[in-house]
Structure formats: structure tokens, C-alpha cells
Design a protein around this motif. Structure first.
Motif, short mmCIF file in Angstrom:
data_model
loop_
_atom_site.label_atom_id
_atom_site.label_comp_id
_atom_site.label_asym_id
_atom_site.label_seq_id
_atom_site.Cartn_x
_atom_site.Cartn_y
_atom_site.Cartn_z
N LYS A 192 0.81 -1.17 -0.13
CA LYS A 192 -0.19 -0.07 0.04
C LYS A 192 0.91 1.22 0.16
CE LYS A 192 -4.05 -2.22 2.51
NZ LYS A 192 -4.55 -2.07 3.59
N VAL A 193 1.96 1.20 0.77
CA VAL A 193 2.85 2.37 0.83
C VAL A 193 3.54 2.52 -0.52
CG1 VAL A 193 5.03 3.45 1.93
CG2 VAL A 193 2.97 2.25 3.45
N ARG A 194 3.80 1.31 -1.05
CA ARG A 194 4.67 1.58 -2.36
C ARG A 194 3.86 2.15 -3.38
NH1 ARG A 194 8.74 -0.82 -4.68
NH2 ARG A 194 7.49 -1.36 -6.36
N LYS A 195 2.45 1.69 -3.35
CA LYS A 195 1.52 2.24 -4.43
C LYS A 195 1.25 3.54 -4.33
CE LYS A 195 -3.25 1.70 -6.04
NZ LYS A 195 -4.50 0.72 -5.85
N ALA A 196 1.34 4.04 -2.90
CA ALA A 196 1.07 5.55 -2.72
C ALA A 196 2.29 6.39 -3.30
CB ALA A 196 0.88 5.80 -1.17
N GLN A 197 3.45 5.73 -3.01
CA GLN A 197 4.61 6.32 -3.40
C GLN A 197 4.68 6.46 -5.19
OE1 GLN A 197 7.45 3.81 -1.66
NE2 GLN A 197 7.96 5.37 0.02
N LEU A 198 4.31 5.38 -5.79
CA LEU A 198 4.29 5.23 -7.11
C LEU A 198 3.09 6.16 -7.74
CD1 LEU A 198 5.28 1.65 -7.53
CD2 LEU A 198 6.88 3.43 -8.13
N SER A 199 2.22 6.60 -7.07
CA SER A 199 1.03 7.32 -7.56
C SER A 199 1.31 8.86 -7.54
CB SER A 199 -0.22 6.77 -6.74
OG SER A 199 -0.78 5.56 -6.93
N ILE A 200 2.37 9.04 -6.67
CA ILE A 200 2.59 10.54 -6.74
C ILE A 200 2.67 11.37 -7.91
CG2 ILE A 200 4.01 12.47 -5.57
CD1 ILE A 200 4.09 10.72 -2.90
#
Length: 247
Positions: A192-200
Motif C-alpha cells: 500500500k505504501v509502495r502504491k502511494a509512492q508510485l502514484s504521486i
């Protein structure tokens, strides 16, 4: 002097070569000191940069090799005009100035405006600008936010707020921000954190991915070899996206 702020948590502070709370002292050639690479000490003095870069910043933990020196050495040949070699402690004429700010085990909420870590980062960055211009903020953080559902859910918004705040407080609305997507984290919210990072998706924000880089035996921190690779990946991101614009 081209100045770069290094911030986040332990993998930016550097744990390469750290085993059982002891650093093995091994400095690969890609991280060896050069007179034209300086660091801003905790006392706000410029000195020749040496591993571990964060030893006087992340004082509660054992620091080892991080990505900062490998990054600086990788970009140095591309900086024009060629930088002269100053004596240690001399700021004038230096090619690269590194501003270590990372502290291990810290969550994104601890980097909110008004919190001590954030205010220290801004204060150090401002002090550094007396000797040059800030070229980019390098950010590697998020393992601590994978520990809870709420922190992971709020992560993207918190990082975007951090970017906006630091740009405003430094008076640099287009400050390049290069972040690292997590390579590790045995918590339930790692993806979930990785997805958030990659979504910025913000102007002048670039994300590099550390997934797949080898880890220490703690299965959390990057090895020395991986930190060298990460530094070179960050350098490519800076040179490919921002170097021409800031030269």
C-alpha cells in the motif's frame, strides 16, 4: 556549490555494512571521499564528506553506508564547469554539498511542518543556501508507515503535503524532489505504501524504485552494494530529469 538535501529514514541515513548494531567500516570506491564533495555537519559547518554521512544526525542508531556519496560521485563529472578541489572545510568552489537530515525509524507524521525533524531539515537547508543553490531533495522513507492501516492510507497525502510545505518554506516552488519507492518492509501495508509512492504525480517529482535491491540480514536495510546502486540510480534520475534545467 550544488546542494542536495538527503532526508527520510534509515535507508537514506545508511545502514549498509551495519550488522548487530556495528558498522563494518567498509567504504567502497564509489563512496570514497573527494575534496570537491562536502557535507553540512550537525553544527552547520562544511567539511569533507565521508561515510557514514549521517553519523552526527541519526545519532541514536548505528549508521553505515547510504546512497549519498555514491550519488555525489556519480553526478560530479557531469557538473560544468569542473569544480576545483578546496581544502577540507572550505565551502567556496566545492562541486557538491550534501545536507544529511535523515533519521532512522521515523514515520511521515514526524516530518510534518512544525515537527522537530521537519523544522531541522528546513533550518539546515536554509543554512546551506548561503554557499550555493539547492538542486534537489532526495527522499527515502515509508517503512515505518507500513506498520498501520491508517498510516498507509494517509501516506500519499502526507508526502504531497511535505513536498508542498518544504517548497513553500524554502521559497522554491519548483524544487526537484526525488523519492525512493520502498525495497523492504515486512509489514502488512508494504504494498500500500509502495502504491502511494508510485502514484504521486506532481511537477518536478520523480520516483525511483529500490525493489529488488539486496538487503542486509535484517531483511529491512539495503546492503552496502545496494546503497551504491541506489546512489547511482538517484544520480541518473537527477541528471536525466533536472541537470539541464538547473545548469
Amino acid at each position: 556549490m550544488r546542494i542536495f538535501v538527503l532526508s527520510g529514514q534509515s535507508n537514506m541515513a545508511g545502514r549498509g555494512g551495519v550488522h548487530h548494531r556495528r558498522w563494518d567500516g567498509v567504504v567502497p570506491p564509489e563512496c570514497a571521499p573527494l575534496p570537491s564533495i562536502l557535507r553540512l555537519s550537525a553544527a552547520l559547518d562544511w567539511e569533507e564528506a565521508r561515510e557514514p554521512l549521517h553519523a552526527d544526525i541519526d545519532k541514536a542508531k548505528t549508521c553505515g553506508v547510504g546512497p549519498g556519496m555514491a550519488f555525489a560521485r556519480a553526478i560530479l563529472p557531469q557538473l560544468q564547469p569542473p569544480a576545483p578541489a578546496p581544502a577540507p572545510g572550505a565551502a567556496a568552489g566545492a562541486g557538491v554539498g550534501l545536507v544529511p537530515c535523515a533519521v532512522g525509524g521515523t514515520a511521515i507524521r514526524e516530518w510534518a511542518r512544525g515537527e522537530p525533524l521537519y523544522e531541522q531539515m528546513v533550518r539546515r537547508a536554509r543554512a546551506a543556501t548561503e554557499y550555493g543553490e539547492i538542486e534537489a531533495l532526495l527522499w527515502y522513507q515509508g517503512e515505518s508507515d507500513a506498520e498501520s492501516d491508517a498510516a498507509a492510507a494517509a501516506y500519499q497525502g502526507n508526502v504531497e503535503r511535505l513536498i508542498a510545505n518544504v517548497r513553500e518554506d524554502l521559497g522554491m516552488p519548483e524544487l526537484p524532489f526525488i523519492q525512493v519507492a520502498l525495497a523492504s518492509g515486512n509489514k502488512r501495508n508494504f504494498e500500500k505504501v509502495r502504491k502511494a509512492q508510485l502514484s504521486i504525480n506532481l511537477p518536478n517529482v520523480v520516483t525511483v524504485d529500490a525493489i529488488g535491491l539486496a538487503l542486509n540480514d535484517d531483511n529491512l536495510h539495503l546492503t552496502t552494494e545496494s546503497q551504491v546502486k541506489l546512489g547511482e540510480i538517484l544520480a541518473q534520475a537527477y541528471m536525466g530529469n533536472f541537470l539541464q534545467a538547473t545548469s
